[in-house]
Design a protein around this motif. Structure first.
Motif, PDB file in Angstrom:
ATOM      1  N   VAL A  40       0.840  -1.201   0.000  1.00  0.00           N
ATOM      2  CA  VAL A  40       0.000   0.000   0.000  1.00  0.00           C
ATOM      3  C   VAL A  40       0.876   1.252   0.000  1.00  0.00           C
ATOM      4  CG1 VAL A  40      -1.663   1.351   1.329  1.00  0.00           C
ATOM      5  CG2 VAL A  40      -1.960  -1.120   1.106  1.00  0.00           C
ATOM      6  N   VAL A  41       1.925   1.261   0.851  1.00  0.00           N
ATOM      7  CA  VAL A  41       2.841   2.410   0.924  1.00  0.00           C
ATOM      8  C   VAL A  41       3.526   2.631  -0.424  1.00  0.00           C
ATOM      9  CG1 VAL A  41       4.966   3.288   1.969  1.00  0.00           C
ATOM     10  CG2 VAL A  41       3.229   2.183   3.397  1.00  0.00           C
ATOM     11  N   LEU A  42       3.961   1.537  -1.054  1.00  0.00           N
ATOM     12  CA  LEU A  42       4.630   1.639  -2.351  1.00  0.00           C
ATOM     13  C   LEU A  42       3.683   2.179  -3.426  1.00  0.00           C
ATOM     14  CD1 LEU A  42       6.807  -1.604  -2.550  1.00  0.00           C
ATOM     15  CD2 LEU A  42       7.622   0.755  -2.664  1.00  0.00           C
ATOM     16  N   LEU A  47       2.204   6.502  -7.196  1.00  0.00           N
ATOM     17  CA  LEU A  47       1.241   7.471  -7.715  1.00  0.00           C
ATOM     18  C   LEU A  47       1.743   8.901  -7.523  1.00  0.00           C
ATOM     19  CD1 LEU A  47      -2.119   5.887  -6.467  1.00  0.00           C
ATOM     20  CD2 LEU A  47      -1.224   5.931  -8.807  1.00  0.00           C
ATOM     21  N   ALA A  48       2.339   9.178  -6.355  1.00  0.00           N
ATOM     22  CA  ALA A  48       2.843  10.525  -6.074  1.00  0.00           C
ATOM     23  C   ALA A  48       3.971  10.902  -7.029  1.00  0.00           C
ATOM     24  CB  ALA A  48       3.327  10.606  -4.628  1.00  0.00           C
ATOM     25  N   VAL A  49       4.902   9.977  -7.253  1.00  0.00           N
ATOM     26  CA  VAL A  49       6.021  10.250  -8.154  1.00  0.00           C
ATOM     27  C   VAL A  49       5.534  10.413  -9.584  1.00  0.00           C
ATOM     28  CG1 VAL A  49       8.181   9.329  -9.113  1.00  0.00           C
ATOM     29  CG2 VAL A  49       7.703   9.080  -6.674  1.00  0.00           C
ATOM     30  N   SER A  69       9.807  -2.235  -7.283  1.00  0.00           N
ATOM     31  CA  SER A  69       9.891  -2.622  -5.874  1.00  0.00           C
ATOM     32  C   SER A  69       8.667  -3.407  -5.418  1.00  0.00           C
ATOM     33  CB  SER A  69      10.055  -1.372  -4.988  1.00  0.00           C
ATOM     34  OG  SER A  69      11.276  -0.725  -5.254  1.00  0.00           O
ATOM     35  N   LEU A  70       7.614  -3.384  -6.228  1.00  0.00           N
ATOM     36  CA  LEU A  70       6.421  -4.164  -5.896  1.00  0.00           C
ATOM     37  C   LEU A  70       6.635  -5.654  -6.137  1.00  0.00           C
ATOM     38  CD1 LEU A  70       3.589  -1.936  -7.428  1.00  0.00           C
ATOM     39  CD2 LEU A  70       3.906  -2.443  -5.006  1.00  0.00           C
ATOM     40  N   LEU A  71       7.574  -5.985  -7.022  1.00  0.00           N
ATOM     41  CA  LEU A  71       7.756  -7.394  -7.393  1.00  0.00           C
ATOM     42  C   LEU A  71       8.140  -8.297  -6.214  1.00  0.00           C
ATOM     43  CD1 LEU A  71       9.474  -7.188 -10.887  1.00  0.00           C
ATOM     44  CD2 LEU A  71       7.241  -8.140 -10.355  1.00  0.00           C
ATOM     45  N   MET A 185      16.386  -3.780  -1.000  1.00  0.00           N
ATOM     46  CA  MET A 185      15.956  -2.744  -1.938  1.00  0.00           C
ATOM     47  C   MET A 185      15.320  -1.567  -1.201  1.00  0.00           C
ATOM     48  SD  MET A 185      14.288  -4.861  -5.106  1.00  0.00           S
ATOM     49  CE  MET A 185      13.654  -3.331  -5.802  1.00  0.00           C
ATOM     50  N   ASN A 186      14.492  -1.873  -0.224  1.00  0.00           N
ATOM     51  CA  ASN A 186      13.827  -0.810   0.539  1.00  0.00           C
ATOM     52  C   ASN A 186      14.830   0.051   1.297  1.00  0.00           C
ATOM     53  OD1 ASN A 186      10.974  -2.916   1.374  1.00  0.00           O
ATOM     54  ND2 ASN A 186      11.259  -1.512  -0.325  1.00  0.00           N
TER      55      ASN A 186
END
Length: 334
Positions: A40-42, A47-49, A69-71, A185-186
């Motif tokens: 959800v945070v990603l 969307l913001a970027v 990063s969702l993968l 990655m995070n």
């Protein structure tokens, strides 16, 4: 066949989750919930970027990196669901290696995207494409759009750092390499954000090429993550030496189970073959009985139990009594 002449029902065993002790099962359940939060945070960050990216190459690459990063968390959730299936005659080792497959999928995607972005960003630099970053009206005031880009990058880069640290602890507790790749990655997200901010600032002071250079730096970071994780994931799936969750060192459990086997009264020598199945290990222990010893099934069963009790990760153990250690297994841990 049963007494009616019909095929006997296929026998199954416990699922991959049941193979974990109660504490690890709770950690896994907690991790699954946490992964949904991180997704959800990603999504919010992506969307913001996307909204403020404009024509900046660095912002475009940052957006793609966030999307990639969702993968890992998605791959983790799919694998976590897959390992719930019990072992069967068709899958005698169970589905633990779904974790390894998920690792390969995530790593290969990162590698491909990193390579594409390096080429794309380099071509933008070679073609001397100057990204226009103009003014926007916000609350009745005209401001440089670059400030909005920088603000979004700062805000969206903070949560992944803390999320990554949390995932790193969970990855160690579960011995989960997909989760480790995700956490890595995070945690490194801020470096990509910093490179992007520098690129946007470069546009503001007239250094148009700074945007493409920043994009190349971020792309190389993605490519590096892909290469590192693909190497580690393929090593696991091709039965490489069992290693720690971060892949940096040989796992100490190999030596521990060999020591336990060699300390058994009826065993003269022993060498183990330890296979990383995902969260758990499969152990094949070649044992040479002492001269004159009569090895019974109970002896082997007692040794299996002793090895299984070394640590929860030792899930599946096979004892193979031999006259001498096979030449291809005659090695010792470094």
């Amino acid at each position: 066949m049963n007494e009616r002449g019909e095929p006997a029902p296929e026998r199954t065993s416990t699922s991959g989750r049941d193979a974990l002790p109660e504490e690890q099962q709770k950690i896994l359940a907690s991790t699954i919930r946490f992964q949904w939060v991180s997704i959800v945070v990603l999504v919010v960050s992506i969307l913001a970027v996307a909204i403020v990216a404009g024509s900046s190459q660095a912002m475009k690459v940052a957006w793609l990196e966030d999307s990639m990063s969702l993968l890992p968390p998605i791959a983790f959730l799919v694998a976590a669901r897959r390992i719930r299936k019990p072992s069967s005659r068709e899958f005698p080792y169970g589905h633990h290696r779904s974790i390894g497959v998920a690792h390969v999928v995530a790593a290969a995607s990162l590698l491909a995207m990193g390579a594409f972005l390096v080429i794309d960003s380099t071509m933008t630099l070679v073609k001397v494409e100057r990204p226009p970053v103009g003014l926007i009206v916000l609350f009745g005031h005209g401001i440089w759009a670059g400030w909005l880009m920088i603000g979004v990058m700062v805000v969206t880069s903070i949560p992944p750092v803390f999320i990554g640290r949390r995932k790193m602890k969970l990855a160690e507790s579960l011995h989960d390499k997909v989760l480790y790749a995700d956490a890595d990655m995070n945690k490194a997200n801020w470096t990509s954000a910093l490179a992007t901010i520098i690129g946007v600032l470069g546009i503001g002071v007239g250094l148009w090429w700074a945007d493409s250079i920043a994009a190349i730096v971020v792309s190389i970071s993605i490519l590096h993550d892909g290469v590192k994780n693909l190497r580690a994931s393929i090593g696991g799936l091709t039965d490489g030496r069992a290693r720690t969750f971060d892949g940096k060192e040989p796992h100490p459990l190999t030596e521990k189970v060999e020591e336990v086997a060699r300390s058994t009264a009826w065993v003269a020598d022993a060498v183990g073959r330890v296979r990383d199945e995902g969260h758990v290990f499969h152990v094949e222990m070649f044992v040479v009985p002492v001269e004159g010893a009569v090895v019974t099934g109970q002896h082997c069963e007692d040794l299996r139990t002793a090895l299984s009790e070394v640590e929860w990760k030792i899930h599946d153990v096979v004892i193979a009594p031999v006259a001498e250690i096979p030449a291809e297994q005659a090695f010792r841990a470094d």
